[in-house]
Design an enzyme around this catalytic site. Structure first.
Site, mmCIF file in Angstrom:
data_model
loop_
_atom_site.group_PDB
_atom_site.id
_atom_site.type_symbol
_atom_site.label_atom_id
_atom_site.label_comp_id
_atom_site.label_asym_id
_atom_site.label_seq_id
_atom_site.Cartn_x
_atom_site.Cartn_y
_atom_site.Cartn_z
ATOM 1 N N SER A 60 -79.054 -26.432 47.524
ATOM 2 C CA SER A 60 -80.486 -26.291 48.214
ATOM 3 C C SER A 60 -81.212 -24.859 47.976
ATOM 4 O O SER A 60 -82.350 -24.842 48.406
ATOM 5 C CB SER A 60 -80.367 -26.334 50.033
ATOM 6 O OG SER A 60 -80.132 -27.527 50.385
ATOM 7 N N LYS A 75 -84.744 -25.475 46.560
ATOM 8 C CA LYS A 75 -85.883 -25.590 47.143
ATOM 9 C C LYS A 75 -86.618 -24.381 47.149
ATOM 10 O O LYS A 75 -87.870 -24.481 47.299
ATOM 11 C CB LYS A 75 -85.602 -25.596 48.758
ATOM 12 C CG LYS A 75 -84.699 -27.108 49.182
ATOM 13 C CD LYS A 75 -84.682 -27.054 50.637
ATOM 14 C CE LYS A 75 -84.067 -28.322 51.002
ATOM 15 N NZ LYS A 75 -82.589 -28.653 50.980
ATOM 16 N N SER A 113 -83.431 -26.073 55.855
ATOM 17 C CA SER A 113 -83.358 -26.480 54.529
ATOM 18 C C SER A 113 -83.256 -28.268 54.615
ATOM 19 O O SER A 113 -82.263 -28.798 53.926
ATOM 20 C CB SER A 113 -81.777 -26.103 54.117
ATOM 21 O OG SER A 113 -81.621 -26.366 52.778
ATOM 22 N N LYS A 116 -82.417 -17.588 51.127
ATOM 23 C CA LYS A 116 -82.214 -19.078 50.865
ATOM 24 C C LYS A 116 -80.717 -19.342 50.773
ATOM 25 O O LYS A 116 -79.941 -18.765 50.082
ATOM 26 C CB LYS A 116 -82.894 -19.842 50.054
ATOM 27 C CG LYS A 116 -82.862 -21.505 50.063
ATOM 28 C CD LYS A 116 -83.525 -21.970 51.312
ATOM 29 C CE LYS A 116 -83.366 -23.422 51.485
ATOM 30 N NZ LYS A 116 -81.964 -23.704 52.145
#
Length: 398
Positions: free
Chosen positions: A158, A161, A222, A348
């Site tokens: 993720s 992203k 997420s 993140k």
């Protein structure tokens, strides 16, 4: 005929040992431990001035003080400083004497004795035990101040992203939309994805959401379906065809930034085999493959171009459309690995079984430049990120 008592005892003991060995499969390690217990004795001990040592090579074992049990292998503690406080001389029955150091690691939770030739004087060099790829970047100078396999492409889950959300911000900045623009979320595959027990997180209960809503769902929670929907919006449509077009845009942006170790096949970071049930696999490679150094550059562009991402990325949790968005960054205030001095405010997290635990961290300690750290395929992503940040600051590398 009566059996001699001594002989009977020997036979029973042998039979018991044989049965145990066959029934439970004694390991070679167990045999070694038993042998060690029977053949070593302490000849002398002497105190010494506390001194730091670290492993000389991958060989060596930390034994308990009686040399009957393995406590740890030095290979398992590659970046640990061992503090010696005693010299212990042991002798193997019928053999020569050997000098051991009684040692303890810095945290004090592992201690024992080590043959002195397995150690070398001085503190261990800094390193990350678990991360397969890592980097620390000075945001101000764009200089890499520490790295480990930083240019090797790896699955990044993720963390992907960040590129998706950067392109969302870029479209808004270029006048192609706004925070209040509506994003079509009616696709059945995306709704199914949002409800999935493994890959869901934010359910699409409506056929459209604002860009701002989906941005927050993708950044904080997420949400995979939110990221894909946003990618389609950036590309100009609301079907898997536009998802594929968007992924081409991701790769084009990477080329613009001269990221030579980056290849995207997914807007969300999910692998192709996981996306297939929802209709969003595009074929080709299975996973987004990006190096730690390239991830750091993506994060740096995001922070420099759209600095308010730090305000959003530092939100611990919030409610959106009646659903809780939870930030899994455990370096934020109030979380398990929070350290006030590091001032972590982003950025993140990511995880898939293929990618392992991945994390992009950022913060700015007082009196220093802001740093970005990246750890890929880690097991303890927050402890290792915190260690890396502290090392960088303590060595005044930024």
């Amino acid at each position: 005929m009566k059996m001699n008592k001594w002989l009977r005892t020997v036979i029973i003991s042998c039979a018991t040992a044989l049965t145990f060995g066959i029934g439970f499969g004694l390991s070679s390690q167990s045999n070694q431990v038993e042998a060690a217990a029977a053949t070593y004795k302490t000849v002398s001990t002497a105190s010494m001035k506390k001194a730091p040592y670290h492993k000389k090579s991958s060989a060596g074992v930390v034994w308990n003080t009686s040399h009957t049990k393995k406590v740890a292998t030095l290979k398992g503690y590659p970046y640990t400083t061992w503090y010696a406080t005693k010299k212990v001389t042991l002798q193997k029955s019928g053999g020569s004497k050997a000098l051991y150091y009684q040692v303890k690691n810095g945290s004090g939770n592992v201690s024992g004795i080590v043959w002195h030739n397995y150690l070398t004087p001085g503190k261990a060099p800094f390193g990350l035990k678990y991360a397969q790829g890592a980097v620390a970047l000075d945001v101000n100078t764009n200089g890499v101040v520490w790295s480990k396999n930083a240019n090797t492409p790896r699955p990044i889950a993720s963390i992907s992203k960040l590129m998706t959300l950067y392109l969302v911000r870029q479209k808004i900045s270029n006048g192609g939309g706004s925070w209040t623009s509506k994003v079509n979320t009616s696709n059945a595959g995306l709704k199914k994805l949002g409800k999935d027990k493994d890959y869901g997180g934010f359910k699409f209960t409506k056929n459209s959401y604002t860009v701002r809503d989906l941005y927050l769902a993708a950044l904080i929670e997420s949400s995979n379906n939110a990221a894909i929907a946003l990618g389609q919006w950036v590309a100009g449509g609301a079907t898997p065809t536009y998802n594929k077009k968007f992924i081409s845009m991701m790769n084009s942006q990477a080329k613009t930034w001269n990221l030579d170790n980056t290849s995207f096949v997914s807007a969300s970071g999910m692998e192709q085999d996981s996306l297939k049930p929802f209709g969003y696999n595009i074929g080709g490679a299975n996973a987004n493959m990006v190096s730690a150094a390239d991830v750091a550059q993506i994060a740096r562009h995001f922070i420099n171009d759209y600095n308010d991402v730090l305000k959003d990325a530092s939100i611990g949790s919030m409610t959106l459309d009646g659903q809780k968005l939870y930030n899994y960054n455990n370096l934020l205030p109030g979380r398990k690995y929070y350290q006030k001095s590091l001032n972590v405010d982003g950025l993140k997290t990511g995880y898939t079984p293929l990618a392992g635990y991945c994390f992009v961290g950022t913060g700015r300690k007082a009196g220093h430049d802001r740093i970005i750290t990246v750890v890929l395929h880690d097991q303890n992503e927050f402890t290792e990120t915190r260690s890396l940040m502290n090392y960088v600051y303590n060595k005044n590398l930024v």
